[in-house]
Design a protein around this motif. Sequence first.
Motif: not given
Length: 228
Positions: A168-180
């Motif tokens: 879940l942490a890696c999923t959140y990080l990947s989505i956050w980076l993709f957006i930001n």
Amino acid sequence: MNELELKKLWQTAQGKLDTNLAISTQNTAAITHIKVAHFLSSMKPVKLFTILVGVVWVGLLGTVVVYLFLYAFPKTNLFFLFSATVQVILSAIALITYSYQLITIYQVDISGPILETQKKIAHLKSTTLWVTRLLFLQLPVWTTFYWNDSMLDNGSWLLWFLQGSITLACTYLSIWLFININFENRDKKWFRFIFNGNDWTPLLKSMELLEQIDAFQNDNKPQQSNLS
């Protein structure tokens, strides 16, 4: 000295000044183009190495995925197959993007108009940001490829809590980076940590140089004398 002689003297001096200014502008532009060419050339080894590694990675993993789909699907670990498939697709897209970037670098004509060079460098910048965002989407599947039925049947609650938290942490990080990951955040520490090397820094330096020479040329265009 009469008025006619004064006008001729002014026009002669103005002509010499415009000539010297034009020569200075041309020399400055030429030096800037040489620097830009050097910065772009410094990116070629990184791009070539990345493409070679990407070809090997996509080729080997893609072969495994195709084999599992065609010949061993009933006995295949579906977690591994899903994770590997996602990696192959994203890596293949990245490989195509890096190949396009390398071609673009070789196509840059430093003797051509500054606007054309700026457009090509802008494409390199945008594709670099885009492919980096895309590659970070691989983070979650690095935490799922080793899952199997035995872990599901025999794993403890602690194991699955830790595993779930990591995924879940890696999923959140990947989505956050993709957006930001965008150019507006280039001055932030996390952005500079990610984009710090021969795949990014030469682009910024080239952009700055071209913007400076463009501004210099616009500010130093010969002005027509008002004296007639």
